[in-house]
Scaffold this motif. Structure first.
Motif, PDB file in Angstrom:
ATOM      1  N   UNK A  53      -1.557  10.155 -16.844  1.00  0.00           N
ATOM      2  CA  UNK A  53      -2.443  11.154 -17.187  1.00  0.00           C
ATOM      3  C   UNK A  53      -3.484  11.091 -16.030  1.00  0.00           C
ATOM      4  N   UNK A  54      -4.033   9.978 -16.054  1.00  0.00           N
ATOM      5  CA  UNK A  54      -5.277   9.718 -15.179  1.00  0.00           C
ATOM      6  C   UNK A  54      -5.112   9.447 -13.609  1.00  0.00           C
ATOM      7  N   UNK A  55      -3.868   8.842 -13.403  1.00  0.00           N
ATOM      8  CA  UNK A  55      -3.876   8.615 -12.064  1.00  0.00           C
ATOM      9  C   UNK A  55      -4.664   7.499 -11.365  1.00  0.00           C
ATOM     10  N   UNK A  56      -4.966   7.563 -10.096  1.00  0.00           N
ATOM     11  CA  UNK A  56      -5.927   6.618  -9.400  1.00  0.00           C
ATOM     12  C   UNK A  56      -6.647   7.311  -8.439  1.00  0.00           C
ATOM     13  N   UNK A  57      -7.922   6.962  -8.082  1.00  0.00           N
ATOM     14  CA  UNK A  57      -8.678   7.409  -7.016  1.00  0.00           C
ATOM     15  C   UNK A  57      -8.213   6.802  -5.555  1.00  0.00           C
ATOM     16  N   UNK A  58      -8.667   7.392  -4.585  1.00  0.00           N
ATOM     17  CA  UNK A  58      -8.196   6.843  -3.414  1.00  0.00           C
ATOM     18  C   UNK A  58      -8.252   5.309  -2.976  1.00  0.00           C
ATOM     19  N   UNK A  59      -9.323   4.822  -3.707  1.00  0.00           N
ATOM     20  CA  UNK A  59      -9.926   3.263  -3.059  1.00  0.00           C
ATOM     21  C   UNK A  59      -8.789   2.529  -4.073  1.00  0.00           C
ATOM     22  N   UNK A  60      -8.693   2.850  -5.164  1.00  0.00           N
ATOM     23  CA  UNK A  60      -7.619   2.050  -6.024  1.00  0.00           C
ATOM     24  C   UNK A  60      -6.294   2.089  -6.006  1.00  0.00           C
ATOM     25  N   UNK A  61      -5.961   3.307  -5.581  1.00  0.00           N
ATOM     26  CA  UNK A  61      -4.196   3.371  -5.212  1.00  0.00           C
ATOM     27  C   UNK A  61      -4.126   2.749  -4.093  1.00  0.00           C
ATOM     28  N   UNK A  62      -4.767   2.391  -3.030  1.00  0.00           N
ATOM     29  CA  UNK A  62      -4.906   1.541  -1.952  1.00  0.00           C
ATOM     30  C   UNK A  62      -4.644  -0.065  -2.283  1.00  0.00           C
ATOM     31  N   UNK A  63      -5.460  -0.329  -3.418  1.00  0.00           N
ATOM     32  CA  UNK A  63      -5.539  -1.795  -3.952  1.00  0.00           C
ATOM     33  C   UNK A  63      -4.372  -1.711  -4.561  1.00  0.00           C
ATOM     34  N   UNK A  64      -3.982  -0.890  -5.453  1.00  0.00           N
ATOM     35  CA  UNK A  64      -2.454  -0.833  -6.072  1.00  0.00           C
ATOM     36  C   UNK A  64      -1.347  -1.118  -5.214  1.00  0.00           C
ATOM     37  N   UNK A  65      -1.397  -0.529  -4.075  1.00  0.00           N
ATOM     38  CA  UNK A  65      -0.295  -0.605  -2.981  1.00  0.00           C
ATOM     39  C   UNK A  65      -0.372  -1.914  -2.495  1.00  0.00           C
ATOM     40  N   UNK A  66      -1.560  -2.490  -2.341  1.00  0.00           N
ATOM     41  CA  UNK A  66      -1.683  -3.864  -1.466  1.00  0.00           C
ATOM     42  C   UNK A  66      -1.219  -5.028  -2.255  1.00  0.00           C
ATOM     43  N   UNK A  67      -1.099  -4.663  -3.829  1.00  0.00           N
ATOM     44  CA  UNK A  67      -0.326  -5.944  -4.454  1.00  0.00           C
ATOM     45  C   UNK A  67       1.050  -6.248  -4.235  1.00  0.00           C
ATOM     46  N   UNK A  68       1.778  -5.217  -3.183  1.00  0.00           N
ATOM     47  CA  UNK A  68       3.012  -5.399  -2.798  1.00  0.00           C
ATOM     48  C   UNK A  68       4.115  -5.401  -4.129  1.00  0.00           C
ATOM     49  N   UNK A  69       3.760  -4.756  -5.119  1.00  0.00           N
ATOM     50  CA  UNK A  69       4.970  -4.611  -6.067  1.00  0.00           C
ATOM     51  C   UNK A  69       5.286  -3.326  -5.865  1.00  0.00           C
ATOM     52  N   UNK A  70       6.153  -3.159  -4.807  1.00  0.00           N
ATOM     53  CA  UNK A  70       6.690  -1.725  -4.757  1.00  0.00           C
ATOM     54  C   UNK A  70       7.423  -1.038  -5.781  1.00  0.00           C
TER      55      UNK A  70
END
Length: 238
Positions: A53-70
């Motif tokens: 429902x909410x998704x992520x902002x630009x800053x936090x989607x990059x942090x999510x991506x950087x967790x390397x859990x593809x």
């Protein structure tokens, strides 16, 4: 019990050698939230229903991506896009996909504005952070050791200095408020002056007249100034 739980991250943040313990506190909450999102919870329906429902902002989607859990991020992205497509199909031009009429898309645009300004990590982090800020005032009223720790801190960034003053005027009163504001103002100004002097000495070191002089505390003065001025959280990079 909840108040006691929130005293732990507050006290631990004020025990750090940081230019803004409130930045440390918020940064750690944010990191824990990202870890939570990309841990086993991403497969739980109740969590995914909110991220969908909410998704992520630009800053936090990059942090999510950087967790390397593809795989985890792929699932989060897929089901989020599934919901968006379903919602837009209902809203676009009164449920007539492919047929857009000027002035007939108010609900669609409202939906997009809300979606583009929402973020699961921001929302969860801000909720926990607010409770931790409230805990600072609870400790100020009840824990003399914390009051001493607070007074020995290296002050705060501009943003969180304002937060502490603004919320302090709501949560405290009388002598407790007066003492809190006096201490908060003093450690803020004293430590802003200290970091400013370190930056000034950093500049001097680029003048040949000072090339043989020691650096003192100036070598890392720029990231510390970034903390003071821009709430730059860099604890993990030290």
């Amino acid at each position: 019990m909840a108040e006691q739980l929130y005293t732990i991250p507050v006290k631990e943040a004020f025990e750090t050698d940081s230019e803004c313990p409130v930045c440390v506190m918020k940064g750690r909450i944010e990191k824990e939230t990202i870890d939570f999102v990309m841990g086993p919870s991403y497969m739980e329906d109740d969590v995914r229903s909110v991220t969908d429902k909410m998704g992520f902002c630009k800053e936090h989607i990059k942090m999510v991506y950087d967790k390397n859990n593809r795989l985890g991020m792929a699932w989060i992205a897929k089901t989020h896009m599934d919901k968006i497509n379903k919602d837009i199909a209902k809203l676009a031009s009164n449920g007539k996909p492919g047929f857009m009429k000027k002035g007939n898309n108010e609900k669609l645009l409202e939906y997009l504005d809300k979606l583009n300004s929402s973020c699961y990590v921001c929302d969860r982090t801000d909720g926990t952070f607010k409770r931790c800020i409230d805990t600072i005032y609870m400790l100020w009223k009840s824990d003399d050791d914390f009051v001493k720790m607070y007074g020995k801190s290296k002050g705060f960034c501009l943003e969180h200095y304002g937060t502490l003053v603004r919320e302090g005027e709501k949560k405290l009163s009388g002598k407790k408020l007066e003492e809190f504001l006096t201490v908060t103002n003093k450690i803020f100004i004293d430590n802003m002056d200290r970091v400013r002097d370190d930056v000034a000495w950093f500049i001097n070191k680029f003048d040949y007249k000072y090339k043989d002089e020691p650096w003192y505390e100036a070598k890392d003065s720029l990231p510390r100034a970034m903390t003071k001025l821009n709430s730059y959280y860099y604890e993990e990079e030290k």
